[in-house]
Design a protein around this motif. Sequence first.
Motif, PDB file in Angstrom:
ATOM      1  N   GLN A 129      50.223   3.689  -9.662  1.00 39.46           N
ATOM      2  CA  GLN A 129      48.967   3.675 -10.140  1.00 39.46           C
ATOM      3  C   GLN A 129      48.309   2.269 -10.602  1.00 39.46           C
ATOM      4  N   ALA A 130      49.099   1.568 -11.094  1.00 39.15           N
ATOM      5  CA  ALA A 130      48.655   0.070 -11.514  1.00 39.15           C
ATOM      6  C   ALA A 130      48.242  -0.664 -10.276  1.00 39.15           C
ATOM      7  N   LEU A 131      48.942  -0.573  -9.195  1.00 37.66           N
ATOM      8  CA  LEU A 131      48.815  -1.233  -7.761  1.00 37.66           C
ATOM      9  C   LEU A 131      47.443  -0.550  -7.075  1.00 37.66           C
ATOM     10  N   LEU A 132      47.357   0.777  -7.326  1.00 33.82           N
ATOM     11  CA  LEU A 132      46.086   1.350  -6.860  1.00 33.82           C
ATOM     12  C   LEU A 132      44.874   0.550  -7.279  1.00 33.82           C
ATOM     13  N   ALA A 159      55.779  -3.867 -12.897  1.00 35.53           N
ATOM     14  CA  ALA A 159      57.051  -3.632 -13.400  1.00 35.53           C
ATOM     15  C   ALA A 159      57.388  -2.299 -13.943  1.00 35.53           C
ATOM     16  N   GLN A 160      56.349  -1.443 -14.223  1.00 41.17           N
ATOM     17  CA  GLN A 160      56.667  -0.122 -14.896  1.00 41.17           C
ATOM     18  C   GLN A 160      57.392   0.975 -13.825  1.00 41.17           C
ATOM     19  N   PRO A 161      58.077   1.769 -14.559  1.00 40.84           N
ATOM     20  CA  PRO A 161      58.747   2.880 -13.659  1.00 40.84           C
ATOM     21  C   PRO A 161      57.679   3.661 -12.937  1.00 40.84           C
ATOM     22  N   GLN A 162      58.093   4.352 -11.670  1.00 41.81           N
ATOM     23  CA  GLN A 162      57.103   5.003 -11.276  1.00 41.81           C
ATOM     24  C   GLN A 162      56.638   6.476 -12.005  1.00 41.81           C
ATOM     25  N   PRO A 163      55.659   7.183 -11.547  1.00 38.05           N
ATOM     26  CA  PRO A 163      54.627   6.600 -10.947  1.00 38.05           C
ATOM     27  C   PRO A 163      53.544   5.679 -11.543  1.00 38.05           C
ATOM     28  N   ALA A 164      53.844   5.001 -12.678  1.00 39.01           N
ATOM     29  CA  ALA A 164      52.892   4.293 -13.234  1.00 39.01           C
ATOM     30  C   ALA A 164      52.560   3.074 -12.505  1.00 39.01           C
ATOM     31  N   ALA A 165      53.653   2.176 -11.772  1.00 40.22           N
ATOM     32  CA  ALA A 165      53.666   1.205 -11.179  1.00 40.22           C
ATOM     33  C   ALA A 165      52.598   1.312  -9.957  1.00 40.22           C
TER      34      ALA A 165
END
Length: 261
Positions: A146-149, A138-144
């Motif tokens: 990176q989390a998915l990766l 649920a973080q803003p991009q690009p953190a989300a």
Amino acid sequence: MRHATTSDGVRIAYQIEGQGPPLVLLSGQANDHHWWDGVRNDFHSAHSTLTLDYRGTGESDKPDQPYSTAGFAQDVIAVLDELGIDRADIYGTSMGGRVAQHLAARYPDRVGALVLGCTSPGGTHGIERDNEVRKSLAQPQPAARQALLELMYTPAWLATHQGPYNTLGDPDMPAYAKRRHLAASNQHDAWDILPDIAAPTLVLHGTDDRFNPAANAPLLAQRIPFASMHLIPGARHAYFEEFRAIASPLALDFLATARQR
């Protein structure tokens, strides 16, 4: 790229490669057929492969109306009918595994053998991802992203593979279609129909999958009458790509054995 038209008038894009008995490859939520690009050729030693773009993705129509995993299964049947394929083996991963559950339970005469990868029965019996995972996505991009990766692949893989990453969603998908896909996946509940699956079934899962927790694998294997299970140590959600040297032979060997029965 070809299209089949469903009973409700939606055009579904599909792709065929290779020769031999058909194997339908079903991708994850909000993804088109490119999900399988990294490993598709692994199956062409024994099968032709059939993929499709779910409604809402790729080159398929994108109606702004409710989607469901059972409805996606009907779309698969429409493609098989278009091609005159009476029976096919099915390999579904993530949401594709949820779609595959409906295919095998509701259309038993159309399914030869079944492989369910990194998936869940859904509903109250399914094991959901934890709150930490939800917050990371649920973080803003690009953190989300990176989390998915990091949910898809191990740090070692990410350090040596720079992409493209075909498991992160169809980049051209409309926002409304993404929401429709999320709702379809979240509303999936096949628990009551899993005992109706008559196809020989292999359940595959990575032990380190937090995106779709590995605890779902034994639930499926125990609920489906003719199921076996294999857990791949250290693998995350995209086990089929990062651990293809293990996963693809497991699937191929299982499908070959099932065909001999």
